[in-house]
Design a protein around this motif. Structure first.
Motif, short mmCIF file in Angstrom:
data_model
loop_
_atom_site.label_atom_id
_atom_site.label_comp_id
_atom_site.label_asym_id
_atom_site.label_seq_id
_atom_site.Cartn_x
_atom_site.Cartn_y
_atom_site.Cartn_z
N ALA A 105 0.77 -1.12 0.19
CA ALA A 105 -0.20 0.19 0.28
C ALA A 105 0.57 1.66 -0.18
N LEU A 106 2.13 1.56 0.90
CA LEU A 106 2.96 2.04 0.92
C LEU A 106 3.56 2.01 -0.96
N VAL A 107 4.00 1.81 -1.93
CA VAL A 107 4.04 1.81 -2.88
C VAL A 107 3.57 2.22 -4.01
N ASP A 108 1.91 1.82 -3.47
CA ASP A 108 0.87 2.48 -4.15
C ASP A 108 0.29 3.14 -3.58
N ALA A 109 0.61 4.22 -2.86
CA ALA A 109 -0.28 5.25 -2.49
C ALA A 109 1.56 6.54 -2.74
N VAL A 110 3.02 6.12 -3.16
CA VAL A 110 3.35 7.16 -3.21
C VAL A 110 3.73 6.94 -4.94
N ARG A 111 3.77 5.61 -5.60
CA ARG A 111 3.23 6.22 -6.97
C ARG A 111 2.18 6.62 -8.06
N ALA A 112 1.60 6.51 -6.64
CA ALA A 112 -0.02 7.60 -7.16
C ALA A 112 -0.02 9.05 -7.44
N TRP A 113 0.84 9.36 -6.08
CA TRP A 113 1.17 11.22 -6.01
C TRP A 113 1.79 11.51 -6.85
N PRO A 114 0.96 12.76 -7.56
CA PRO A 114 1.77 13.52 -8.73
C PRO A 114 2.85 14.27 -8.12
N TRP A 115 3.70 13.74 -9.16
CA TRP A 115 5.16 14.42 -8.66
C TRP A 115 5.18 15.83 -8.75
N PRO A 116 5.53 16.66 -8.00
CA PRO A 116 5.47 18.13 -7.74
C PRO A 116 6.97 18.14 -8.40
N THR A 117 6.41 20.34 -9.09
CA THR A 117 7.49 20.35 -9.13
C THR A 117 9.17 20.88 -8.57
N GLY A 118 9.96 21.07 -9.05
CA GLY A 118 11.05 21.57 -7.76
C GLY A 118 12.19 20.56 -7.19
N ARG A 119 12.20 20.51 -6.27
CA ARG A 119 13.92 20.20 -5.29
C ARG A 119 12.86 19.55 -4.33
N VAL A 120 12.45 17.83 -4.72
CA VAL A 120 12.05 17.40 -3.06
C VAL A 120 12.57 16.24 -2.59
N CYS A 121 12.81 16.33 -1.38
CA CYS A 121 13.47 15.80 -0.01
C CYS A 121 12.83 15.04 0.19
N ALA A 122 13.07 13.82 0.32
CA ALA A 122 12.48 12.37 1.14
C ALA A 122 12.90 11.61 1.89
N PHE A 123 12.02 11.21 2.49
CA PHE A 123 12.74 10.04 3.97
C PHE A 123 11.68 8.84 4.07
#
Length: 297
Positions: free
Chosen positions: A217-235
């Motif tokens: 479910a985590l993987v599916d939710a992240v893949r479904a998120w429209p990726w924002p413009t600019g620099r994205v930092c992830a944890f």
């Protein structure tokens, strides 16, 4: 001055000193609280916590040492003499170690708050936390840690299962109030959701494992998120298989820079804690080598 018959080559540099992990402190349970059916909170304190150093990072963690009943010899610095403790253990006994994220620390009272996922009698720390009573003792090593959210990022992605819930919660609390992005948290069901103080622009999305495979479910939710413009930092932290899949998505498909990513498998499906710790370094090295071969920065 050079002695006759000797060369004037410079001396080899001295080897750097070996840094030893600070000795543990002796903590006592102050109080406990059952946050959800599967999440137990334990607050540690007592005079033995006085030498403990305040955590510096959002993902700061401690290692808890669970030792059989017996004396806890203290050194002159007020910390437990770990070598003397191990030497005094009965044959075949050992201090069992488990790592936990610091949920909160109060430097005024030297009280440390930790949250434990409890799966009945399974494991070492979970059953201990479920049954802990005020006055119970435990060794505390640390703190360690390296990550805090970067306030200069254009957007933030924080992802974790129940094992990473405390770190994600602390990270959300540490973000600037104008931060934007997504936090995805996977727990067993709706009863395991807890209140989190997130900035208004950070969507907190709960997904549920139920009877499914952890991490899907985590993987599916992240893949479904429209990726924002600019620099994205992830944890991104949680079960190793899901973490590896998300890392491939973020690094190879979205080209998130390695410096903008804190990612690690906290545990692995089918492996106990000792087994995963023994395999984790090689697992991470293989992933790093594959990314380097692919030319990822």
């Amino acid at each position: 001055m050079t002695l006759p018959g000797t060369s004037s080559l410079p001396a080899s540099p001295a080897a750097p000193p070996v840094r030893r992990r600070p000795a543990p402190v002796l903590a006592r349970v102050v109080r406990t609280q059952r946050l959800t059916p599967r999440l137990a909170r334990v607050v540690l304190g007592g005079p033995g916590m006085a030498p403990f150093e305040a955590p510096l990072h959002a993902d700061s963690y401690v290692k808890l040492g669970f030792a059989p009943p017996g004396p806890r010899p203290l050194g002159p610095d007020g910390r437990v003499d770990a070598d003397a403790l191990r030497a005094a253990l009965p044959s075949g006994e050992e201090v069992r170690m488990r790592a936990y994220t610091v949920r909160a620390y109060d430097p005024a009272t030297h009280q440390l708050t930790l949250d434990f996922v409890v799966h009945g009698d399974e494991g070492v720390a979970g059953p201990w936390a479920a049954q802990a009573q005020p006055g119970d003792e435990v060794l505390v090593f640390g703190p360690g840690g390296a990550w805090s959210p970067d306030p200069t990022a254009d957007a933030h992605l924080l992802v974790g299962d129940a094992s990473a819930l405390p770190a994600v919660a602390v990270g959300l609390e540490a973000l600037p109030r104008d931060a934007v992005g997504l936090a995805v948290l996977e727990v067993h069901d709706a009863d395991e959701e807890v209140a989190i103080d997130a900035p208004p622009g950070m969507e907190v999305r709960w997904v549920h494992t139920g009877t499914g495979v952890p991490g899907v479910a985590l993987v599916d939710a992240v893949r479904a998120w429209p990726w924002p413009t600019g620099r994205v930092c992830a944890f991104v932290h949680g079960e190793a298989g899901a973490v590896q899949e998300l890392r491939a998505y973020l690094r190879a498909e979205l080209r998130v820079a390695r410096a903008d990513l804190s990612i690690s498998g906290y545990w692995r499906l089918g492996a106990d804690d000792e087994g995963w710790r023994a395999a984790k370094k090689a697992w991470a090295a293989r992933i790093e080598a594959a990314e380097a071969a692919a030319g990822l920065d």
